[in-house]
Design an enzyme around this catalytic site. Structure first.
Site, mmCIF file in Angstrom:
data_model
loop_
_atom_site.group_PDB
_atom_site.id
_atom_site.type_symbol
_atom_site.label_atom_id
_atom_site.label_comp_id
_atom_site.label_asym_id
_atom_site.label_seq_id
_atom_site.Cartn_x
_atom_site.Cartn_y
_atom_site.Cartn_z
ATOM 1 N N ASN A 139 -29.519 51.791 -24.692
ATOM 2 C CA ASN A 139 -29.563 51.858 -23.298
ATOM 3 C C ASN A 139 -30.672 50.758 -22.886
ATOM 4 O O ASN A 139 -31.727 51.034 -23.146
ATOM 5 C CB ASN A 139 -30.150 53.170 -22.551
ATOM 6 C CG ASN A 139 -29.897 53.264 -21.268
ATOM 7 O OD1 ASN A 139 -29.761 52.284 -20.557
ATOM 8 N ND2 ASN A 139 -29.781 54.565 -20.630
ATOM 9 N N GLU A 143 -30.099 51.226 -13.748
ATOM 10 C CA GLU A 143 -29.815 51.715 -15.090
ATOM 11 C C GLU A 143 -28.228 51.693 -15.293
ATOM 12 O O GLU A 143 -27.477 52.001 -14.421
ATOM 13 C CB GLU A 143 -30.354 52.960 -15.477
ATOM 14 C CG GLU A 143 -29.899 53.543 -16.779
ATOM 15 C CD GLU A 143 -30.345 55.065 -17.012
ATOM 16 O OE1 GLU A 143 -30.085 56.024 -16.009
ATOM 17 O OE2 GLU A 143 -30.690 55.539 -18.037
ATOM 18 N N CYS A 151 -35.259 54.656 -16.164
ATOM 19 C CA CYS A 151 -35.179 56.008 -15.738
ATOM 20 C C CYS A 151 -35.891 56.841 -16.218
ATOM 21 O O CYS A 151 -37.083 57.193 -15.771
ATOM 22 C CB CYS A 151 -33.690 56.313 -16.027
ATOM 23 S SG CYS A 151 -32.985 57.976 -14.966
HETATM 24 N N1 CDV Z 1 -30.755 58.550 -16.910
HETATM 25 C C1 CDV Z 1 -31.775 59.374 -16.933
HETATM 26 O O1 CDV Z 1 -32.886 59.252 -17.515
HETATM 27 N N2 CDV Z 1 -31.848 60.789 -16.059
HETATM 28 C C2 CDV Z 1 -32.977 61.678 -16.267
HETATM 29 C C3 CDV Z 1 -32.363 62.870 -15.920
HETATM 30 C C4 CDV Z 1 -31.499 63.644 -16.744
HETATM 31 C C5 CDV Z 1 -33.565 64.047 -15.502
HETATM 32 C C6 CDV Z 1 -34.054 61.296 -15.209
HETATM 33 O O2 CDV Z 1 -35.128 61.408 -15.809
HETATM 34 O O3 CDV Z 1 -34.084 60.937 -14.160
#
Ligand code: CDV
Length: 322
Positions: free
Chosen positions: A107, A47, A173
């Site tokens: 994103n 990401e 993510c």
């Molecule tokens: N970049 C992300 O989405 N990070 C989140 C953190 C903040 C918990 C994740 O779910 O890994």
């Protein structure tokens, strides 16, 4: 016809705030060459792979944050990735911050065919964190400030991957923690989910202690469950190590449709891991325990789409008939 290919996760070590895209792109081209030398036909980058994880930095005026975003893909700075893909005959997944011509910010992730064409694009739906500066937090997580929620849904496309074809889907993510996201992909017979992540190794929230080892455990639990319950492979690639004093965990993995980890990164730095995928293995789960057409009961799933927050259940007490 064989439906096999070799998948690669190209984990990136930290990218410091002061480093330009040229540094990241140079490292990514080298990782692509390494993946190719290991037999990979598709390589998955993290990401927001081109910069530091900038949503940890507060910016009052978003117009002053334009330098974090890609305004075109490819650009002069990202062109070497596309050239390497063409030269090596390798497809790649790239996560990046997108600013559209009409000024919207997402994103975003794309899957790029070796020809340089974008075969699939996705914009992150589950944005974690907060929108305004939070003085209580030790570390800011301002994704809700820098991005709006994705507007493309969870698309799946059947596209060439190496010498075969597969049904491809993308998550980004935090999406990996949401079973709804996986299931929407599963309902389109996804066979390969590509996802990148930037996850801090410590939960810096002040609302309770989360044991440090559980950070990785929860990530992998979510990915393995998503693969098993939707009979698909996943390549999940981290940005890892200490960026400007903030530690991100690595543990990039490649997971099969049984939910087994086929390969796992062992460093918190630039590293390539590979595993062979045979997409015919997606058919077992899809035609037996997770044959959705035979076993799903959507008439009982209304809450999933009609309700956002949870509701307290009715109370039952002894002496009260049910
Ligand atoms: N970049 C992300 O989405 N990070 C989140 C953190 C903040 C918990 C994740 O779910 O890994």
């Amino acid at each position: 016809m064989s439906r096999k290919t070799v998948l690669a996760a190209a984990q990136l070590g930290p990218i410091q705030r002061a480093e330009g895209r040229g540094v990241a792109v140079g490292r990514m081209v080298r990782l692509m060459e390494k993946a190719h030398s290991m037999g990979a036909e598709v390589v998955v980058f993290p990401e927001l792979a081109l910069t530091t994880f900038f949503p940890r930095w507060y910016e009052e005026d978003l117009n002053r944050a334009d330098h974090w975003y890609e305004h075109a893909l490819p650009s002069n700075e990202t062109a070497p990735l596309f050239e390497a893909a063409r030269k090596l005959g390798i497809g790649f997944h790239l996560g990046y911050a997108e600013k559209t011509p009409d000024g919207r910010r997402f994103n975003t992730a794309v899957y790029v065919h070796p020809s340089g064409e974008v075969a699939l694009k996705y914009r992150k739906v589950h944005l974690p964190g907060h929108k305004e500066y939070d003085p209580v937090r030790k570390v800011q997580h301002l994704e809700k400030r820098y991005f709006e929620p994705g507007d493309l849904g969870f698309p799946v496309v059947r596209a060439p991957v190496g010498g075969t074809e597969a049904n491809l889907g993308l998550l980004i993510c935090n999406d990996r923690r949401w079973p709804e996201a996986w299931r929407v992909l599963g309902l389109q017979q996804v066979e390969l989910v590509m996802l990148g992540y930037n996850t801090p190794s410590l939960n810096m929230e002040n609302r309770g202690f989360e044991a440090h080892h559980l950070r990785v455990e929860h990530s992998q639990l979510s990915i393995r469950a998503g693969c098993y319950q939707n009979a698909c492979y996943a390549v999940a690639t981290a940005k890892a190590g200490t960026e400007d004093g903030h530690e991100l965990f690595g543990h990039s993995v490649i997971v099969n449709p049984q939910g087994e980890i086929l390969a796992q990164a062992t460093t918190w730095d630039d590293e390539v891991i590979v595993a062979e995928a045979d997409f015919t293995r997606c058919e077992l789960g899809r035609s037996t325990i997770f044959d959705f057409a035979r076993h799903r009961r959507p008439e009982h799933y209304a809450r999933i789409v009609e309700q956002v927050g949870s509701e307290a259940p009715p109370v039952w007490r002894p002496g009260q008939s049910s």
